[in-house]
Design a protein around this motif. Structure first.
Motif, mmCIF file in Angstrom:
data_model
loop_
_atom_site.group_PDB
_atom_site.id
_atom_site.type_symbol
_atom_site.label_atom_id
_atom_site.label_comp_id
_atom_site.label_asym_id
_atom_site.label_seq_id
_atom_site.Cartn_x
_atom_site.Cartn_y
_atom_site.Cartn_z
ATOM 1 N N LYS A 2 0.804 -1.226 0.000
ATOM 2 C CA LYS A 2 0.000 0.000 0.000
ATOM 3 C C LYS A 2 0.835 1.273 0.000
ATOM 4 C CE LYS A 2 -4.062 -1.813 2.471
ATOM 5 N NZ LYS A 2 -4.912 -1.660 3.679
ATOM 6 N N TRP A 38 -9.704 -4.373 -3.053
ATOM 7 C CA TRP A 38 -8.707 -3.349 -2.763
ATOM 8 C C TRP A 38 -7.295 -3.907 -2.600
ATOM 9 C CZ3 TRP A 38 -9.397 1.308 -4.179
ATOM 10 C CH2 TRP A 38 -10.692 1.796 -4.294
ATOM 11 N N ILE A 55 -6.239 -3.576 -6.199
ATOM 12 C CA ILE A 55 -6.127 -2.181 -6.657
ATOM 13 C C ILE A 55 -4.960 -1.470 -5.971
ATOM 14 C CG2 ILE A 55 -7.302 0.040 -6.860
ATOM 15 C CD1 ILE A 55 -8.529 -2.222 -8.555
ATOM 16 N N ASP A 56 -4.883 -1.584 -4.641
ATOM 17 C CA ASP A 56 -3.853 -0.862 -3.888
ATOM 18 C C ASP A 56 -2.445 -1.288 -4.302
ATOM 19 O OD1 ASP A 56 -5.705 0.600 -2.463
ATOM 20 O OD2 ASP A 56 -5.686 -0.712 -0.708
ATOM 21 N N THR A 65 -1.449 -2.662 -7.092
ATOM 22 C CA THR A 65 -1.165 -2.255 -8.466
ATOM 23 C C THR A 65 -0.880 -0.757 -8.543
ATOM 24 O OG1 THR A 65 -2.564 -4.055 -9.290
ATOM 25 C CG2 THR A 65 -2.055 -2.278 -10.825
ATOM 26 N N LYS A 66 -1.643 0.031 -7.807
ATOM 27 C CA LYS A 66 -1.436 1.483 -7.816
ATOM 28 C C LYS A 66 -0.082 1.871 -7.240
ATOM 29 C CE LYS A 66 -6.128 3.409 -7.770
ATOM 30 N NZ LYS A 66 -7.105 4.209 -6.999
ATOM 31 N N ASN A 105 2.637 1.063 -9.645
ATOM 32 C CA ASN A 105 2.690 2.064 -10.716
ATOM 33 C C ASN A 105 3.493 3.287 -10.268
ATOM 34 O OD1 ASN A 105 1.482 1.602 -13.324
ATOM 35 N ND2 ASN A 105 -0.485 1.319 -12.300
ATOM 36 N N LYS A 106 3.238 3.751 -9.051
ATOM 37 C CA LYS A 106 3.985 4.900 -8.531
ATOM 38 C C LYS A 106 5.470 4.580 -8.403
ATOM 39 C CE LYS A 106 0.186 6.980 -5.885
ATOM 40 N NZ LYS A 106 -0.296 7.343 -4.532
ATOM 41 N N ALA A 160 -6.718 -0.315 -13.211
ATOM 42 C CA ALA A 160 -5.707 0.279 -12.337
ATOM 43 C C ALA A 160 -4.301 0.021 -12.875
ATOM 44 C CB ALA A 160 -5.836 -0.297 -10.927
ATOM 45 N N THR A 220 -2.284 3.988 -15.882
ATOM 46 C CA THR A 220 -1.056 4.754 -15.664
ATOM 47 C C THR A 220 -0.024 4.346 -16.705
ATOM 48 O OG1 THR A 220 -1.464 4.899 -13.280
ATOM 49 C CG2 THR A 220 0.801 5.268 -14.034
#
Length: 303
Positions: free
Chosen positions: A50, A87, A90-91, A93-94, A97-98, A149, A153
């Motif tokens: 996360k 989540w 999603i979390d 993967t996000k 990406n960052k 997700a 990006t």
């Protein structure tokens, strides 16, 4: 190849990939919720999937990133579990990406888990990456949100591939163990109507397919399934034969509902017809070792 990162790689599929790639990469790093340590030359680094905590530095100069993060769907679909199933995917993967965007030298190729469950229930049509039809239910909507997700990006210096994986049959984990047990104790009959298709893949073909995708630098969406989906009634009959049990009591939907309640899972895992084929892998020349279910069972039972 130099460096492989596997996010949440301590489970069944992670171990399959580690065994396959351990002599192909100079360095393998596993992102895990457990403590940071090194075991048998494999580096385990703590992350919570996360937030940043230092693990993100491992992505610098990586050759390949594979993300397997996500709560298991082998549970009851309570409100709490459904939220966590969504989540956790999603979390993770996000945040990856960052992390990739923050790298000076990001991973060259990122392969993210997805699922062949994204296609609709199908008794009539084989679903490939081009003409496959997406359905609309909880599991499908999770898959859609997961892929969104992942792809929304842009990562200009990192190839992205979503792995729409089916049931992976393995000797030491996954669905094969409970199914084999059912067959051995006499409950290896059809499940529900038995006409639903099972899309499956042998663990060796799963690892080989991931390797092939990396080698060929394939991006976009790829179905990681055997080329021969099989009806549940035939799947269970062949499994009974493989384990040497003469009969199998069928489990109708009513008994499956009762059983799934007591073992804390959902009947969808066996009742949905997943009629999926690996069009892109075949078109690019991938050869399956175990395209035939009889050969797959024989191999898994004699490993």
């Amino acid at each position: 190849m130099s460096k492989l990162i596997i996010a949440s790689g301590t489970g069944f599929l992670g171990q399959v990939l580690i065994n396959h790639f351990k002599n192909k990469f100079e360095e393998i790093v596993i992102l895990t919720r457990e403590k940071s340590q090194t075991i048998d030359g494999i580096k385990y680094v703590n992350w919570n999937a996360k937030t940043f905590s230092g693990w993100e530095m491992e992505l610098e100069n990586a050759t390949v990133l594979i993300n397997l993060a996500g709560k298991s769907v082998d549970c009851r679909y309570t409100k709490k579990n459904k939220k966590e199933i969504l989540w956790s995917r999603i979390d993770s993967t996000k945040i990856l990406n960052k992390a990739v965007l923050n790298c000076k030298n990001p991973p060259k190729h990122w392969l993210n888990s997805s699922t062949a469950t994204i296609y609709r229930f199908s008794l009539d049509k084989q679903m490939d990456e081009v003409d496959g039809e997406i359905g609309n239910d909880f599991s499908i909507n999770v898959a859609l949100s997961w892929e969104k997700a992942f792809f929304k990006t842009e990562t200009p210096n990192t190839l992205k591939t979503a792995l729409r994986t089916s049931i992976v049959l393995g000797k030491n984990g996954g669905a094969f163990i409970p199914l084999k047990t059912l067959a051995k104790i006499g409950f290896g009959g059809k499940q529900g109507k038995g006409n639903q298709f099972v899309s499956w893949i042998h663990e060796d073909d799963f690892a080989d397919a991931v390797d092939f995708i990396i080698e060929k630098e394939m991006s976009g969406i790829i179905n990681i399934v055997s080329p021969t989906p099989i009806r549940n009634v035939d799947f269970m009959e062949k499994l009974r034969k493989a384990v040497g049990f003469p009969f199998g009591i069928p489990l109708n939907t009513f008994f499956l509902e009762i059983g799934s309640f007591f073992i804390r899972t959902e009947t969808e895992l066996v009742l949905k017809s997943r009629n999926v084929i690996p069009k892109r892998l075949l078109e690019n020349g991938f050869e399956f070792k175990f395209g035939d279910i009889d050969e797959a069972f024989k191999n898994l039972l004699n490993k």
